[in-house]
Design a protein around this motif. Sequence first.
Motif, mmCIF file in Angstrom:
data_model
loop_
_atom_site.group_PDB
_atom_site.id
_atom_site.type_symbol
_atom_site.label_atom_id
_atom_site.label_comp_id
_atom_site.label_asym_id
_atom_site.label_seq_id
_atom_site.Cartn_x
_atom_site.Cartn_y
_atom_site.Cartn_z
ATOM 1 N N LEU A 1 0.835 -1.206 0.000
ATOM 2 C CA LEU A 1 0.000 0.000 0.000
ATOM 3 C C LEU A 1 0.871 1.258 0.000
ATOM 4 C CD1 LEU A 1 -2.711 1.558 0.477
ATOM 5 C CD2 LEU A 1 -2.411 1.091 2.915
ATOM 6 N N ILE A 2 1.903 1.269 0.862
ATOM 7 C CA ILE A 2 2.785 2.449 0.956
ATOM 8 C C ILE A 2 3.557 2.654 -0.347
ATOM 9 C CG2 ILE A 2 4.842 3.347 2.133
ATOM 10 C CD1 ILE A 2 3.766 2.001 4.714
ATOM 11 N N ALA A 3 3.993 1.555 -0.983
ATOM 12 C CA ALA A 3 4.727 1.673 -2.263
ATOM 13 C C ALA A 3 3.836 2.285 -3.349
ATOM 14 C CB ALA A 3 5.237 0.302 -2.694
ATOM 15 N N HIS A 4 2.568 1.874 -3.387
ATOM 16 C CA HIS A 4 1.635 2.486 -4.347
ATOM 17 C C HIS A 4 1.405 3.955 -4.009
ATOM 18 C CE1 HIS A 4 0.363 -0.612 -7.142
ATOM 19 N NE2 HIS A 4 0.318 -1.488 -6.150
ATOM 20 N N TYR A 5 1.357 4.283 -2.723
ATOM 21 C CA TYR A 5 1.226 5.688 -2.299
ATOM 22 C C TYR A 5 2.422 6.490 -2.803
ATOM 23 C CZ TYR A 5 0.938 9.733 0.826
ATOM 24 O OH TYR A 5 0.873 11.019 1.333
ATOM 25 N N GLU A 6 3.613 5.917 -2.684
ATOM 26 C CA GLU A 6 4.833 6.595 -3.139
ATOM 27 C C GLU A 6 4.802 6.848 -4.650
ATOM 28 O OE1 GLU A 6 8.311 7.187 -0.911
ATOM 29 O OE2 GLU A 6 6.336 8.059 -0.641
ATOM 30 N N LEU A 7 4.224 5.896 -5.378
ATOM 31 C CA LEU A 7 4.154 6.028 -6.844
ATOM 32 C C LEU A 7 3.028 6.963 -7.294
ATOM 33 C CD1 LEU A 7 4.797 2.314 -7.907
ATOM 34 C CD2 LEU A 7 6.303 4.266 -8.367
ATOM 35 N N GLY A 8 2.189 7.370 -6.341
ATOM 36 C CA GLY A 8 1.076 8.257 -6.686
ATOM 37 C C GLY A 8 -0.060 7.546 -7.396
ATOM 38 N N ASN A 9 -0.208 6.253 -7.135
ATOM 39 C CA ASN A 9 -1.297 5.488 -7.776
ATOM 40 C C ASN A 9 -2.597 5.686 -6.978
ATOM 41 O OD1 ASN A 9 0.466 4.497 -9.718
ATOM 42 N ND2 ASN A 9 0.988 2.690 -8.516
ATOM 43 N N TYR A 10 -3.084 6.919 -6.981
ATOM 44 C CA TYR A 10 -4.221 7.273 -6.126
ATOM 45 C C TYR A 10 -5.520 6.581 -6.531
ATOM 46 C CZ TYR A 10 -0.938 10.839 -4.609
ATOM 47 O OH TYR A 10 0.178 11.476 -4.139
ATOM 48 N N ASP A 11 -5.609 6.204 -7.815
ATOM 49 C CA ASP A 11 -6.826 5.514 -8.247
ATOM 50 C C ASP A 11 -6.951 4.124 -7.609
ATOM 51 O OD1 ASP A 11 -4.516 4.935 -9.693
ATOM 52 O OD2 ASP A 11 -5.626 4.133 -11.402
ATOM 53 N N LEU A 12 -5.788 3.542 -7.209
ATOM 54 C CA LEU A 12 -5.792 2.223 -6.572
ATOM 55 C C LEU A 12 -5.901 2.306 -5.056
ATOM 56 C CD1 LEU A 12 -2.965 0.207 -8.397
ATOM 57 C CD2 LEU A 12 -5.362 -0.434 -8.244
ATOM 58 N N LEU A 13 -5.484 3.442 -4.499
ATOM 59 C CA LEU A 13 -5.301 3.521 -3.053
ATOM 60 C C LEU A 13 -6.568 3.311 -2.239
ATOM 61 C CD1 LEU A 13 -2.589 6.312 -2.709
ATOM 62 C CD2 LEU A 13 -2.363 3.902 -2.166
ATOM 63 N N GLU A 14 -7.673 3.870 -2.723
ATOM 64 C CA GLU A 14 -8.906 3.727 -1.951
ATOM 65 C C GLU A 14 -9.294 2.249 -1.798
ATOM 66 O OE1 GLU A 14 -13.446 5.470 -1.871
ATOM 67 O OE2 GLU A 14 -11.962 6.448 -3.142
ATOM 68 N N TYR A 15 -9.160 1.518 -2.922
ATOM 69 C CA TYR A 15 -9.455 0.082 -2.886
ATOM 70 C C TYR A 15 -8.457 -0.647 -1.983
ATOM 71 C CZ TYR A 15 -9.006 -4.781 -4.272
ATOM 72 O OH TYR A 15 -8.871 -6.149 -4.249
ATOM 73 N N LEU A 16 -7.138 -0.316 -2.126
ATOM 74 C CA LEU A 16 -6.105 -0.999 -1.352
ATOM 75 C C LEU A 16 -6.248 -0.749 0.149
ATOM 76 C CD1 LEU A 16 -2.900 -0.494 -3.565
ATOM 77 C CD2 LEU A 16 -4.097 -2.637 -3.099
ATOM 78 N N ILE A 17 -6.599 0.475 0.520
ATOM 79 C CA ILE A 17 -6.774 0.794 1.945
ATOM 80 C C ILE A 17 -7.842 -0.110 2.557
ATOM 81 C CG2 ILE A 17 -7.616 2.536 3.576
ATOM 82 C CD1 ILE A 17 -6.244 4.645 1.744
ATOM 83 N N LYS A 18 -8.976 -0.218 1.873
ATOM 84 C CA LYS A 18 -10.075 -1.062 2.376
ATOM 85 C C LYS A 18 -9.654 -2.532 2.418
ATOM 86 C CE LYS A 18 -13.811 1.948 0.731
ATOM 87 N NZ LYS A 18 -14.886 2.082 -0.272
ATOM 88 N N SER A 19 -8.993 -2.978 1.342
ATOM 89 C CA SER A 19 -8.594 -4.387 1.228
ATOM 90 C C SER A 19 -7.576 -4.776 2.307
ATOM 91 C CB SER A 19 -8.015 -4.634 -0.163
ATOM 92 O OG SER A 19 -7.459 -5.916 -0.257
ATOM 93 N N VAL A 20 -6.536 -3.940 2.466
ATOM 94 C CA VAL A 20 -5.479 -4.247 3.437
ATOM 95 C C VAL A 20 -6.029 -4.145 4.858
ATOM 96 C CG1 VAL A 20 -3.202 -3.564 4.311
ATOM 97 C CG2 VAL A 20 -3.661 -3.475 1.854
ATOM 98 N N TYR A 21 -6.860 -3.143 5.100
ATOM 99 C CA TYR A 21 -7.451 -2.967 6.433
ATOM 100 C C TYR A 21 -8.284 -4.199 6.810
ATOM 101 C CZ TYR A 21 -9.756 -0.713 10.385
ATOM 102 O OH TYR A 21 -10.200 -0.410 11.644
ATOM 103 N N ARG A 22 -9.111 -4.654 5.855
ATOM 104 C CA ARG A 22 -9.953 -5.837 6.111
ATOM 105 C C ARG A 22 -9.100 -7.063 6.396
ATOM 106 N NH1 ARG A 22 -13.472 -4.045 1.859
ATOM 107 N NH2 ARG A 22 -12.341 -5.414 0.439
ATOM 108 N N PHE A 23 -8.030 -7.243 5.597
ATOM 109 C CA PHE A 23 -7.157 -8.409 5.761
ATOM 110 C C PHE A 23 -6.483 -8.396 7.137
ATOM 111 C CE2 PHE A 23 -3.202 -10.799 5.407
ATOM 112 C CZ PHE A 23 -3.625 -11.957 4.748
ATOM 113 N N MET A 24 -5.941 -7.242 7.520
ATOM 114 C CA MET A 24 -5.238 -7.160 8.798
ATOM 115 C C MET A 24 -6.204 -7.331 9.973
ATOM 116 S SD MET A 24 -2.305 -4.248 8.102
ATOM 117 C CE MET A 24 -1.200 -4.759 9.404
#
Length: 522
Positions: free
Chosen positions: A408-431
């Motif tokens: 998630l942080i690596a995508h944030y660094e790359l500025g892939n903001y279109d993916l971040l909203e989905y990744l935040i929810k996905s990673v949060y749910r997994f953890m």
Amino acid sequence: MPNRSTDNLFQLVKSMQKGEKRNFKLYVQRNAADDNLKIIQLFDALEKMHEYDEVGLLKKIPSLSKAQLSNTKAHLYKQILSSLRLLKDDDNIDIQLHEQMDFAKILYNKGLYFQSLKILDKIKELAKATNQATFQLQAVIFEKKIETLHITHSIGNRAEALSHESDSLNSHLHLVGKLSNLALQLYGWYIEHGHARDKKDVHAMKAFFETNLPPYRLQEMGFYEKLYLYQSYCWYGFILQDLLMYYRYTKKWVALFEDVPQMQLIEPGQYIRGLHNLLSAHFNLSNYDKFAIDLQKFESFAESPAATNTQNAAIQTFVYLHIAKINKHFLEGTFTEGLELVPYIEEQLAAYELHLDKHRVLIFYYKIACLYFGSGDNEKTIDYLNKIINLKVSLRTDLQCYARLLHLIAHYELGNYDLLEYLIKSVYRFMAKMNNLSIVEEEVFKFIRKSFSLSPQKLTPAFKSLKDKLERLEANPLESRSFMYLDIIGWLESKIINVPVQEIRHRRFLEGRKHVQGQKVR
């Protein structure tokens, strides 16, 4: 990670070295029967395959029908093991003792009781000298059988002596069994979960350890009792993140082998694991000087016969030595330099694919991803983290969680903001599902969500605010576990002053060296 073949015969053939293959061919060719011709053809076909393919195998050997394949494979498997058994391994104490026991039984069956008893005495002597209590007990049991069934004129006080010897060995082996069970169960818990995640885990772990630790007297313990005792405390301390306990007992573990050097040849795997854990303890305590000394010791051992005589020892040496080498670059903050190890590691992972468990592969992928992240290559970071995320295994849920967080942080660094909203929810749910969410992770998720709406001028103060919050949590063991997997503080510092993470780590390392040198001067 490619799919492994699960065919046992194929794995055995692929594990053989050149000398072993040559010896097998000579062994089989001594008997020129038709059956042996078929197993040589089967052996040659399997040796040339990169992956096991039964259909392809039958095409390569037209004289072998599908109905014959199963029996021919079983015959080949047995013949390979028989040929390997004939290769003399003077350093393998188990094989030597098994061989002597076989000789004692042969002599007994021929009615040569005194000769059998002489060999049993030799077995007991060698077994005692090499801490092999199970073989001592086998020899005593066989000796009791001979004395009971036959008049050897040696009975005298022999009955009492053998009974005492048997009781003493049983007592030692009972303690070995209890302590080895405890060490294995603790390690199994760590492999599944990682470090204690919350107070519930801590209380459960303490209760389990106290209930299952048997009473003992250190001065009366043999080599293996001490080994499993030290391992039990080692895993207990590591799970609870009591790093000083972890360090003390890994040091005792290694010292045990250095006090009895012959055990390094008899149990090289256990010594290698001890060195690995001692180096991990130095790494987690940021004790660079001792880390460097023990890494040098490990590198010297890696060149010794104990580390190279068997494929198993060679594989373990590769795994743990290269984990330590990567950790050295983490300590020094030389991530880009550490990437020079990656091609060789990848090459060896492919070479040892049939032998390495997924846990080791997962650790390598995570550490390589961290090297790329620290050096500023976020795309390669994501590539290696994807390998972990796509590796469907039910172990090290902690590492799988932090792989997703770093992803998630690596995508944030790359500025892939279109993916971040989905990744935040996905990673949060997994953890959350894995019961792996602490205040540290909650704060990171909160920050990333909030950062979308922040202007560039407000972003740096926001990074500083998050860094201050997380630094206050470092003293809490249940919160600081996050920092053992991922240097979030280092990442935040790098964002605040706009330099790569490795530069932050390298500055810390140089400051630490100045402090150490200053103490030495005083």
